[in-house]
Every structure is written in structure tokens, then in C-alpha cells.
Design a protein around this motif. Structure first.
Motif, PDB file in Angstrom:
ATOM      1  N   ILE A  73       1.214  -1.170   0.265  1.00 42.31           N
ATOM      2  CA  ILE A  73      -0.215   0.136  -0.087  1.00 42.31           C
ATOM      3  C   ILE A  73       0.680   1.294   0.244  1.00 42.31           C
ATOM      4  O   ILE A  73       0.895   1.564  -0.247  1.00 42.31           O
ATOM      5  CB  ILE A  73      -0.504  -0.568   1.557  1.00 42.31           C
ATOM      6  CG1 ILE A  73      -1.979  -1.027   0.953  1.00 42.31           C
ATOM      7  CG2 ILE A  73      -1.758   1.094   1.893  1.00 42.31           C
ATOM      8  CD1 ILE A  73      -2.926  -0.931  -0.084  1.00 42.31           C
ATOM      9  N   LEU A  74       1.981   1.025   1.001  1.00 43.06           N
ATOM     10  CA  LEU A  74       3.118   2.068   0.651  1.00 43.06           C
ATOM     11  C   LEU A  74       3.197   2.579  -0.727  1.00 43.06           C
ATOM     12  O   LEU A  74       3.487   3.534  -1.385  1.00 43.06           O
ATOM     13  CB  LEU A  74       3.833   1.945   2.325  1.00 43.06           C
ATOM     14  CG  LEU A  74       5.122   2.938   1.991  1.00 43.06           C
ATOM     15  CD1 LEU A  74       4.480   4.272   2.832  1.00 43.06           C
ATOM     16  CD2 LEU A  74       5.702   2.408   2.552  1.00 43.06           C
ATOM     17  N   ILE A  75       3.833   1.855  -1.564  1.00 46.17           N
ATOM     18  CA  ILE A  75       4.563   1.596  -2.851  1.00 46.17           C
ATOM     19  C   ILE A  75       3.308   2.214  -3.759  1.00 46.17           C
ATOM     20  O   ILE A  75       3.245   3.499  -4.572  1.00 46.17           O
ATOM     21  CB  ILE A  75       4.545   0.186  -3.351  1.00 46.17           C
ATOM     22  CG1 ILE A  75       6.440  -0.315  -3.020  1.00 46.17           C
ATOM     23  CG2 ILE A  75       5.276   0.462  -5.145  1.00 46.17           C
ATOM     24  CD1 ILE A  75       6.743  -1.607  -2.894  1.00 46.17           C
ATOM     25  N   LEU A  76       2.147   1.940  -3.642  1.00 49.08           N
ATOM     26  CA  LEU A  76       0.663   2.411  -4.231  1.00 49.08           C
ATOM     27  C   LEU A  76       0.660   3.596  -4.072  1.00 49.08           C
ATOM     28  O   LEU A  76       0.220   4.275  -4.661  1.00 49.08           O
ATOM     29  CB  LEU A  76      -0.346   1.218  -3.841  1.00 49.08           C
ATOM     30  CG  LEU A  76      -1.532   1.090  -4.287  1.00 49.08           C
ATOM     31  CD1 LEU A  76      -0.822   0.869  -6.201  1.00 49.08           C
ATOM     32  CD2 LEU A  76      -2.871   0.517  -3.822  1.00 49.08           C
ATOM     33  N   GLY A  77       0.285   3.888  -2.457  1.00 50.47           N
ATOM     34  CA  GLY A  77      -0.025   5.626  -2.026  1.00 50.47           C
ATOM     35  C   GLY A  77       0.971   6.524  -3.083  1.00 50.47           C
ATOM     36  O   GLY A  77       0.898   7.278  -3.095  1.00 50.47           O
ATOM     37  N   PHE A  78       2.741   6.362  -3.001  1.00 53.33           N
ATOM     38  CA  PHE A  78       3.338   6.842  -2.995  1.00 53.33           C
ATOM     39  C   PHE A  78       2.745   6.815  -4.559  1.00 53.33           C
ATOM     40  O   PHE A  78       3.002   8.395  -5.124  1.00 53.33           O
ATOM     41  CB  PHE A  78       4.952   5.554  -3.553  1.00 53.33           C
ATOM     42  CG  PHE A  78       6.470   6.964  -3.946  1.00 53.33           C
ATOM     43  CD1 PHE A  78       6.739   8.242  -2.439  1.00 53.33           C
ATOM     44  CD2 PHE A  78       6.976   6.583  -4.473  1.00 53.33           C
ATOM     45  CE1 PHE A  78       6.831   8.744  -3.475  1.00 53.33           C
ATOM     46  CE2 PHE A  78       7.523   7.858  -5.130  1.00 53.33           C
ATOM     47  CZ  PHE A  78       7.621   8.476  -4.202  1.00 53.33           C
ATOM     48  N   ALA A  79       2.838   6.042  -5.317  1.00 48.63           N
ATOM     49  CA  ALA A  79       2.616   6.026  -6.918  1.00 48.63           C
ATOM     50  C   ALA A  79       0.698   6.692  -7.125  1.00 48.63           C
ATOM     51  O   ALA A  79       1.262   7.726  -8.131  1.00 48.63           O
ATOM     52  CB  ALA A  79       2.150   4.517  -7.985  1.00 48.63           C
ATOM     53  N   VAL A  80       0.034   6.521  -6.183  1.00 44.78           N
ATOM     54  CA  VAL A  80      -0.880   7.351  -6.595  1.00 44.78           C
ATOM     55  C   VAL A  80      -0.959   9.023  -6.073  1.00 44.78           C
ATOM     56  O   VAL A  80      -1.080   9.468  -7.367  1.00 44.78           O
ATOM     57  CB  VAL A  80      -2.077   6.967  -5.783  1.00 44.78           C
ATOM     58  CG1 VAL A  80      -3.261   7.800  -5.798  1.00 44.78           C
ATOM     59  CG2 VAL A  80      -2.744   5.384  -5.806  1.00 44.78           C
ATOM     60  N   LEU A  81       0.168   9.389  -5.400  1.00 45.08           N
ATOM     61  CA  LEU A  81       0.214  10.922  -4.911  1.00 45.08           C
ATOM     62  C   LEU A  81       0.572  11.023  -5.874  1.00 45.08           C
ATOM     63  O   LEU A  81       0.796  11.943  -6.356  1.00 45.08           O
ATOM     64  CB  LEU A  81       1.064  10.425  -3.727  1.00 45.08           C
ATOM     65  CG  LEU A  81       0.606  10.084  -2.563  1.00 45.08           C
ATOM     66  CD1 LEU A  81       1.086  10.624  -0.890  1.00 45.08           C
ATOM     67  CD2 LEU A  81      -1.345  11.509  -2.323  1.00 45.08           C
ATOM     68  N   LEU A  82       2.325  10.809  -6.698  1.00 45.45           N
ATOM     69  CA  LEU A  82       2.347  11.092  -7.657  1.00 45.45           C
ATOM     70  C   LEU A  82       1.686  10.920  -8.779  1.00 45.45           C
ATOM     71  O   LEU A  82       1.902  12.480  -9.473  1.00 45.45           O
ATOM     72  CB  LEU A  82       4.487   9.938  -7.736  1.00 45.45           C
ATOM     73  CG  LEU A  82       5.433  10.381  -8.695  1.00 45.45           C
ATOM     74  CD1 LEU A  82       6.108  10.778  -7.469  1.00 45.45           C
ATOM     75  CD2 LEU A  82       6.020   9.550  -9.083  1.00 45.45           C
ATOM     76  N   THR A  83       0.996  10.510  -9.248  1.00 48.49           N
ATOM     77  CA  THR A  83       0.376  10.420 -10.480  1.00 48.49           C
ATOM     78  C   THR A  83      -0.827  11.725  -9.853  1.00 48.49           C
ATOM     79  O   THR A  83      -1.256  12.216 -11.034  1.00 48.49           O
ATOM     80  CB  THR A  83      -0.588   9.290 -10.256  1.00 48.49           C
ATOM     81  OG1 THR A  83      -0.170   7.639 -10.749  1.00 48.49           O
ATOM     82  CG2 THR A  83      -1.142   9.755 -11.823  1.00 48.49           C
ATOM     83  N   ILE A  84      -1.301  11.721  -8.890  1.00 43.61           N
ATOM     84  CA  ILE A  84      -2.473  13.258  -8.380  1.00 43.61           C
ATOM     85  C   ILE A  84      -1.261  14.100  -9.203  1.00 43.61           C
ATOM     86  O   ILE A  84      -2.048  15.273  -9.515  1.00 43.61           O
ATOM     87  CB  ILE A  84      -2.784  12.737  -7.125  1.00 43.61           C
ATOM     88  CG1 ILE A  84      -3.850  12.634  -7.390  1.00 43.61           C
ATOM     89  CG2 ILE A  84      -3.429  14.227  -6.664  1.00 43.61           C
ATOM     90  CD1 ILE A  84      -4.356  11.877  -5.935  1.00 43.61           C
ATOM     91  N   ASN A  85      -0.384  14.106  -8.309  1.00 40.83           N
ATOM     92  CA  ASN A  85       0.433  15.897  -8.773  1.00 40.83           C
ATOM     93  C   ASN A  85       0.897  15.379 -10.419  1.00 40.83           C
ATOM     94  O   ASN A  85       0.730  17.062 -10.716  1.00 40.83           O
ATOM     95  CB  ASN A  85       2.003  15.676  -7.684  1.00 40.83           C
ATOM     96  CG  ASN A  85       1.699  15.862  -6.437  1.00 40.83           C
ATOM     97  OD1 ASN A  85       0.681  17.381  -6.082  1.00 40.83           O
ATOM     98  ND2 ASN A  85       1.270  15.131  -4.975  1.00 40.83           N
ATOM     99  N   ALA A  86       1.714  14.613 -10.677  1.00 36.93           N
ATOM    100  CA  ALA A  86       2.125  14.902 -12.116  1.00 36.93           C
ATOM    101  C   ALA A  86       0.183  14.759 -13.146  1.00 36.93           C
ATOM    102  O   ALA A  86       0.444  16.245 -13.502  1.00 36.93           O
ATOM    103  CB  ALA A  86       1.526  13.794 -12.805  1.00 36.93           C
ATOM    104  N   SER A  87      -0.982  14.482 -12.721  1.00 32.70           N
ATOM    105  CA  SER A  87      -2.039  15.233 -13.232  1.00 32.70           C
ATOM    106  C   SER A  87      -2.610  16.479 -13.150  1.00 32.70           C
ATOM    107  O   SER A  87      -2.743  17.472 -14.264  1.00 32.70           O
ATOM    108  CB  SER A  87      -3.653  13.984 -12.835  1.00 32.70           C
ATOM    109  OG  SER A  87      -4.606  14.516 -13.048  1.00 32.70           O
TER     110      SER A  87
END
Lengths: 294, 227
Positions: free
Chosen positions: A35-49
Motif C-alpha cells: 500500500i505504501l508503494i501504491l500510495g506513493f504512486a497514486v500521490l505521484l500520479t495526482i501531482n503529475a495530473s
């Protein structure tokens, strides 16, 4: 389901959790890391978006007007522009204002452009924003046809390239997240299978005695939800703490707009928590079904 | 008629023919010995009764219901009418005698009051009073098998199936277990017992079915001496 059964399921689930402490710990850790890796990816995606949205929203069409138009001609043009489908806003920039802006971008009062130039060389213009920035080239083509406009500028070429980049960033990050979810499910299922394998004799007996599949499943599912949610919670705490301090430090360092909207972030964290619980159940489901086939 | 087999054959995916055209009827209240060398098909036949195995061909009925055509969701109901006793007891090591027996009732959703009453009853029936709190590891083989039998009886089955129940026990203990099974049979429960132990079968005076290479080679009615 009878209330007596619910108590039985809860009791069995927590008995098993405390009996298999090491495996419980292993499962929680696996979920937490996933979940940590997943959450990191989600936050990254949200910010990229968010960054992509920011860049895209900056895209606008500037229509320069011919000299010597009357006031009514200028307002007619505004009406024509507003009538084009997909146009969100039309903003008039007078030649004086354009010069002020230029002056500002050259650093305030050190160079007085008005004095240096003598007279204002800039034309009147309209700044046009589109509902969807992806449509600017189409809109620009229509703007060009309007009488009284001699030039249209919207960052031709650059805009098309920007959209290509933002599209790919979005696709790649979605694919990445989907892959991560699959990896997490597989990892968690493997860990849970160890716990179930240790109890296969019990499951076999239950089935031969005549308990239904669901009766066997419930305690394992409760266990899975608990392990998944606990792992998810740990991951969220780490993630929130990390992201929080990142926001505090980044603020001073970069011009990049980090997403700090509390509502978006709490939605992300809640989704991750649910995701942990769902991963726990999904992992249990995948691992358990094989042992139920008696 | 409690059990009916009609032309039942079983061929395993690896090609082994475990049962070959078996037809068989068992009355309510009967005690049936199933004999034959290893690999004769005793275990396969027994497993079909509680649908752990399905026949490749043929029909099986328990209390007039087809076991073969039964849906997956109906299997638990079938199994609640059958008590199973295993050669290796299959007791849960981390549960006490009482808990092992109660387990059988818990997993079919019995109420805790019913469980208490019935478990006390069957513990007395198999002669384990006073051992309720012992763990399986603290019991002798014979006592463990008594727990296994008590567990099989807990849900008041129509049919008790015992697959080599004395296979891991010495001759004296085996005799005691046999007495227990006969007593259970006397109260009206139908019993099917697969076994190798000729001595036990000889002195029992019950119906004996002989299997060899998946076929019935003899079906001796009660009282007729075999072998």
C-alpha cells in the motif's frame, strides 16, 4: 446469518490471528509495503495530473486586432468570439494594458518602455480560453476567419507536443498503478496461503462434517480484512507523515504546485485504507478456494 | 433402503480403475463390513458416500436422493447426515476433547446450548467422561479414536462411516472400539466399516462385502462365516 454465528466467526478469526502471530505480522508487513508503494504512486500520479492540468489550463488563444477599429466593431468581434462553441471566456486586453504587462515583465520601473518607445506599438487583443484546452487549435482556426483579426497566436506546435506528453504521463501512471495492484494481490495471496495451508486439515474436516463454504470462509475473510486494513493504516500513517513534511519543505524550494487540498488527500488515504482491506479479502479468496474444493 | 449403488464405476484421471460396475444395497440399521486388500476400492467406495469422490459412471442414492446429481450447494446437507471416523483420527491438536467434538456442531451452526447438551451426552456414550479438558496428545490411541467417534456422532447422523478405524490400534483396543461401534449400531445408526482386520470381522457375525480389484467378489449375509 445467525448472531451466534457472527460471534463464532469473530472469535475464530481473532483466535487464529493471535495463534499465527508471525504469519499475521508477515501479512500486515506485506500489505503495508504494498500500500505504501501504491500510495506513493497514486500521490505521484495526482501531482503529475495536477501539474498537467496546470500546464494545460495555461494554454490560451491570443487574437490580435487590426488597427483603427471602432468601439462597436471591437465589441462585435467579442460577440463573434463568444459564439464559437467550446469557448469558455473572452477577455479584452487594450493596447495600453498590453504595454503595462510588457513593462511589468521587464522589471518594473528601471526601463520605462513608454518613454523609450515614444508611442505604443502594441495592438488591442482578445485572450480566449477554451472549455477543453485540447480544442484550442480548432477554435483558433475559427477565430482566424473573423473580420478585424489579423493574427492568432496559441503556441502552435508547442501545445500539440504538450498534450502528447500529458497524455502519455497519464497512461503510463495508470498502467503502473494497475500493475502495482496486481503485484500486491499476488504477494498478499501468497502470504495468506501460508496461513491457510497451516490449517488445511481443519478446513478439510469442516467440509467433511458438512459446513458450507461460506461458514469456512467468514473467519478467514474477517482475518483478511483485519490484516489488510491494519497494513493499510500503517502505510497511510507513513505516507501522510512523509507527504506532509514534503509539502512543508517543497513550498520553499520549488515553484511546482503540490496538491495540498485536504479533501483530495483524505479521499486518497481513505481509498488506500479500503484498498488494503479489499486486498486482504481478495488475497484470502484466491488462496482459500483451492482448499474448499473437497 | 438407505444406500443404493447402481452400476458404479470409478476411473481416476491417471487411468487407475478403482471401482468396476458395483451395485449394492444397504438397509437402514444395517452393519456392513467392507473388506478386501489394499487398492481393492474400499476407500473410493466409502468416499463416494459423502461425495468426496464422484463416480465416472453409475448412480448412488442416499435415503432416495441422488448423490451424483446433487448440486454443490446441497453437499453440506448430505454430509450432516453422515458421520465419518478416520483411521488417523484427524483430531485438531490445539483443541481439547470437548472442543474437538463441539467443533463438529459449531461448523454446522448449532446453538451453544444444543452443543453443550449433546457433547456431554456423546462423551458419556463413548466412555470418555472426565477427559473433556485433555488434549489429543495426552490420550492413548484408543481414547483418541473414541473422540473421533464421538465427533462423528455429535450431529446424530443416519449413517456412520468408519474407514479402517482400528488400523492404528492394537488388537485389544480394536475390540473395544468394535464394541462401541456395535452399540451405536444397536441404537439404530447404520454403520459401514472398511477394514483389513479379519479377526474382528470373523467374530462379529455381520454382513460382509468383499472387494477385489474394484469388483464385489462376495456378499455374505449376517451370521455366515467368511474365509
Amino acid at each position: 446469518m445467525r448472531p451466534g454465528s457472527i460471534i463464532y466467526f469473530l472469535r475464530e478469526a481473532f483466535k487464529s490471528l493471535s495463534r499465527n502471530r508471525l504469519l499475521s505480522f508477515a501479512t500486515i508487513s506485506t500489505v503495508a509495503i504494498s500500500i505504501l508503494i501504491l500510495g506513493f504512486a497514486v500521490l505521484l500520479t495526482i501531482n503529475a495530473s495536477a501539474l498537467m492540468n496546470y500546464l494545460e489550463s495555461d494554454v490560451e488563444i491570443v487574437a490580435f486586432l487590426e488597427k483603427d477599429l471602432t468601439k462597436s466593431q471591437i465589441s462585435d468581434i467579442k460577440q463573434d468570439l463568444t459564439a464559437i462553441t467550446g469557448v469558455k471566456s473572452v477577455n479584452f486586453v487594450s493596447r495600453e494594458k498590453a504595454l503595462d504587462k510588457l513593462q511589468e515583465s521587464y522589471g518594473g520601473k528601471e526601463y520605462n518602455l513608454k518613454e523609450t518607445l515614444g508611442k505604443n506599438p502594441l495592438p488591442n487583443s482578445y485572450e480566449i480560453k477554451a472549455d477543453d484546452p485540447h480544442n484550442v487549435s480548432k477554435i483558433a482556426a475559427q477565430v482566424k476567419k473573423i473580420d478585424g483579426i489579423y493574427k492568432v497566436n496559441y503556441g502552435q506546435g508547442v501545445v500539440e507536443r504538450l498534450f502528447k506528453v500529458t497524455r502519455w504521463v497519464r497512461i503510463v501512471s495508470m498502467v503502473f498503478i494497475v500493475l502495482l495492484v496486481f503485484a500486491a494481490v499476488f504477494l498478499i495471496a501468497t502470504t495468506i496461503r501460508l496461513a491457510i495451508f497451516a490449517r488445511r486439515k481443519e478446513i478439510y474436516l469442516m467440509k467433511l462434517i458438512g459446513s458450507t463454504d461460506w461458514f469456512v470462509r467468514w473467519p478467514f475473510f474477517i482475518e483478511g480484512v483485519f490484516l489488510g486494513a491494519t497494513g493499510g493504516l500503517i502505510a497511510i500513517l507513513v505516507l501522510a507523515a512523509g507527504y506532509g513534511s514534503l509539502i512543508n519543505h517543497m513550498d520553499a524550494l520549488f515553484f511546482l504546485p503540490l496538491v495540498t487540498n485536504a479533501k483530495i488527500l483524505s479521499n486518497v488515504y481513505i481509498s488506500l485504507l479500503i484498498c488494503g482491506a479489499v486486498l486482504g479479502v481478495l488475497g484470502t479468496w484466491i488462496s482459500l478456494n483451492r482448499f474448499l474444493d473437497v | 433402503m438407505l444406500v443404493q449403488f447402481y452400476n458404479v464405476s470409478k476411473i481416476y484421471p491417471n487411468g487407475v480403475k478403482a471401482l468396476d460396475d458395483i451395485s449394492l444395497k444397504i438397509q437402514r440399521g444395517e452393519f456392513l463390513f467392507l473388506m478386501g486388500p489394499s487398492g481393492a476400492g474400499k476407500s473410493t467406495l466409502v468416499k463416494m458416500l459423502f461425495r468426496e469422490e464422484l463416480p465416472t459412471r453409475g448412480q448412488i442414492f442416499l435415503a432416495s436422493r441422488s448423490i451424483v446429481r446433487m448440486k454443490r450447494g446441497e453437499v453440506p446437507r448430505l454430509r450432516r447426515n453422515i458421520g465419518i471416523v478416520f483411521q488417523d483420527f484427524k483430531l485438531l491438536e490445539n483443541k481439547t476433547v470437548y472442543e474437538n467434538i463441539a467443533f463438529a456442531m459449531e461448523v454446522v451452526g448449532a446453538s451453544s446450548r444444543d452443543i453443550k447438551e449433546r457433547v456431554t451426552e456423546v462423551i458419556k456414550m463413548v466412555g470418555l467422561k472426565g477427559k473433556e479438558k485433555s488434549f489429543p496428545g495426552e490420550l492413548s490411541g484408543g481414547e483418541q479414536q473414541r473422540v473421533g467417534i464421538a465427533r462423528a456422532l455429535a450431529n446424530r447422523p443416519l449413517l456412520l462411516i468408519a474407514d479402517e478405524p482400528t488400523g492404528n490400534l492394537d488388537i485389544n483396543t480394536s475390540q473395544e472400539i468394535m464394541e462401541l461401534l456395535f452399540n451405536i449400531n444397536r441404537t439404530g445408526t447404520t454403520v459401514i466399516m472398511a477394514t483389513h482386520a479379519r479377526e474382528l470381522v470373523k467374530s462379529a457375525g455381520k454382513r460382509v462385502l468383499m472387494l477385489e480389484e474394484g469388483k464385489i467378489v462376495a456378499d455374505n449375509p449376517p451370521g455366515e462365516l467368511v474365509l
